[in-house]
Motif scaffolding. Structure first.
Motif, PDB file in Angstrom:
ATOM      1  N   THR A  96       1.036  -1.469  -0.193  1.00  0.00           N
ATOM      2  CA  THR A  96      -0.109   0.088  -0.190  1.00  0.00           C
ATOM      3  C   THR A  96       0.802   1.433  -0.037  1.00  0.00           C
ATOM      4  O   THR A  96       1.895   1.276  -0.240  1.00  0.00           O
ATOM      5  N   ILE A  97       0.067   2.446  -0.005  1.00  0.00           N
ATOM      6  CA  ILE A  97       1.027   3.618  -0.430  1.00  0.00           C
ATOM      7  C   ILE A  97       1.510   3.509   1.578  1.00  0.00           C
ATOM      8  O   ILE A  97       2.766   4.285   1.421  1.00  0.00           O
ATOM      9  N   TRP A  98       0.726   3.426   2.327  1.00  0.00           N
ATOM     10  CA  TRP A  98       1.329   3.723   3.874  1.00  0.00           C
ATOM     11  C   TRP A  98       2.198   3.027   3.964  1.00  0.00           C
ATOM     12  O   TRP A  98       3.709   3.418   4.566  1.00  0.00           O
ATOM     13  N   GLY A  99       2.344   1.521   4.012  1.00  0.00           N
ATOM     14  CA  GLY A  99       3.709   1.016   3.854  1.00  0.00           C
ATOM     15  C   GLY A  99       4.926   1.119   3.042  1.00  0.00           C
ATOM     16  O   GLY A  99       6.435   1.447   3.200  1.00  0.00           O
ATOM     17  N   LEU A 100       4.901   1.709   1.436  1.00  0.00           N
ATOM     18  CA  LEU A 100       5.659   2.527   0.591  1.00  0.00           C
ATOM     19  C   LEU A 100       6.541   3.806   1.938  1.00  0.00           C
ATOM     20  O   LEU A 100       7.531   3.517   1.416  1.00  0.00           O
ATOM     21  N   MET A 101       5.365   4.398   2.265  1.00  0.00           N
ATOM     22  CA  MET A 101       6.116   5.557   2.900  1.00  0.00           C
ATOM     23  C   MET A 101       6.920   5.324   3.868  1.00  0.00           C
ATOM     24  O   MET A 101       8.081   6.093   4.709  1.00  0.00           O
ATOM     25  N   ILE A 102       6.406   3.680   4.132  1.00  0.00           N
ATOM     26  CA  ILE A 102       7.375   3.740   5.715  1.00  0.00           C
ATOM     27  C   ILE A 102       8.522   2.766   5.381  1.00  0.00           C
ATOM     28  O   ILE A 102       9.792   3.314   6.212  1.00  0.00           O
ATOM     29  N   SER A 103       8.278   2.028   4.982  1.00  0.00           N
ATOM     30  CA  SER A 103       9.608   1.539   3.796  1.00  0.00           C
ATOM     31  C   SER A 103      10.383   2.968   3.353  1.00  0.00           C
ATOM     32  O   SER A 103      11.707   2.696   3.743  1.00  0.00           O
ATOM     33  N   GLU A 104       9.636   4.177   2.774  1.00  0.00           N
ATOM     34  CA  GLU A 104      10.648   5.217   2.768  1.00  0.00           C
ATOM     35  C   GLU A 104      10.875   6.666   3.601  1.00  0.00           C
ATOM     36  O   GLU A 104      10.562   7.082   3.217  1.00  0.00           O
ATOM     37  N   LYS A 105      10.624   5.942   4.685  1.00  0.00           N
ATOM     38  CA  LYS A 105      10.690   6.987   5.567  1.00  0.00           C
ATOM     39  C   LYS A 105      12.586   8.431   5.978  1.00  0.00           C
ATOM     40  O   LYS A 105      12.760   8.630   6.372  1.00  0.00           O
ATOM     41  N   ASP A 106      13.212   7.083   5.258  1.00  0.00           N
ATOM     42  CA  ASP A 106      14.627   7.774   5.291  1.00  0.00           C
ATOM     43  C   ASP A 106      15.109   8.470   3.800  1.00  0.00           C
ATOM     44  O   ASP A 106      16.004   9.711   4.019  1.00  0.00           O
ATOM     45  N   ALA A 107      14.434   8.376   3.337  1.00  0.00           N
ATOM     46  CA  ALA A 107      13.641   9.015   1.484  1.00  0.00           C
ATOM     47  C   ALA A 107      14.409  10.519   2.167  1.00  0.00           C
ATOM     48  O   ALA A 107      13.336  11.253   2.871  1.00  0.00           O
ATOM     49  N   ASP A 108      14.854  11.585   1.452  1.00  0.00           N
ATOM     50  CA  ASP A 108      15.025  12.791   1.285  1.00  0.00           C
ATOM     51  C   ASP A 108      14.809  13.812   0.862  1.00  0.00           C
ATOM     52  O   ASP A 108      15.190  14.186  -0.348  1.00  0.00           O
ATOM     53  N   PHE A 109      13.281  13.621   0.503  1.00  0.00           N
ATOM     54  CA  PHE A 109      12.595  14.356  -0.591  1.00  0.00           C
ATOM     55  C   PHE A 109      12.731  15.663  -0.759  1.00  0.00           C
ATOM     56  O   PHE A 109      12.817  16.261  -2.225  1.00  0.00           O
TER      57      PHE A 109
END
Length: 138
Positions: A96-109
């Motif tokens: 899900t998008i929510w899982g994706l966001m958690i997996s990308e939590k260290d991404a510095d957009f």
């Protein structure tokens, strides 16, 4: 917000007198003015084709900043265009998008957007906001 910053940058950098021959979804080629480019051409195409052509510079496609842009775009698109899987409970077997966001939590957009904008050095070298943003990114 990072994606919006890229959209604002791309639209601002289109010269007012620039025209662009664009192929629409019906495979018809039409000539667009700068304001029409802003509304009708995707951000990908603006960054990859329009800005380089308008300014006679190299496209960032295929570079690390371009890969960061594609990653940022994937997350943005998933947030803006929610799918049914994103609106219900699911396990790890469904991304899900929510899982994706958690997996990308260290991404510095924000840094990703700054890197993409920085891939156009001749367009930003005299921009105060770019220098100040660079100072903040340190």
């Amino acid at each position: 917000f990072s994606f919006t910053a890229l959209e604002a940058f791309a639209n601002e950098m289109i010269p007012t007198n620039f025209t662009y021959d664009w192929t629409n979804g019906k495979k018809a080629t039409i000539t667009l003015s700068a304001s029409e480019i802003e509304r009708q051409v995707s951000l990908d195409e603006k960054l990859k084709v329009v800005l380089p052509r308008a300014h006679g510079i190299k496209s960032p496609a295929g570079t690390k900043p371009w890969e960061q842009f594609k990653s940022l775009k994937r997350v943005r698109d998933r947030l803006v265009h929610l799918k049914s899987i994103d609106r219900k409970s699911s396990g790890p077997e469904h991304q899900t998008i929510w899982g994706l966001m958690i997996s990308e939590k260290d991404a510095d957009f924000a840094s990703a957007a700054y890197s993409v904008i920085s891939a156009y050095p001749s367009l930003v070298k005299d921009r105060r906001w770019h220098r100040l943003a660079g100072d903040l990114m340190k």
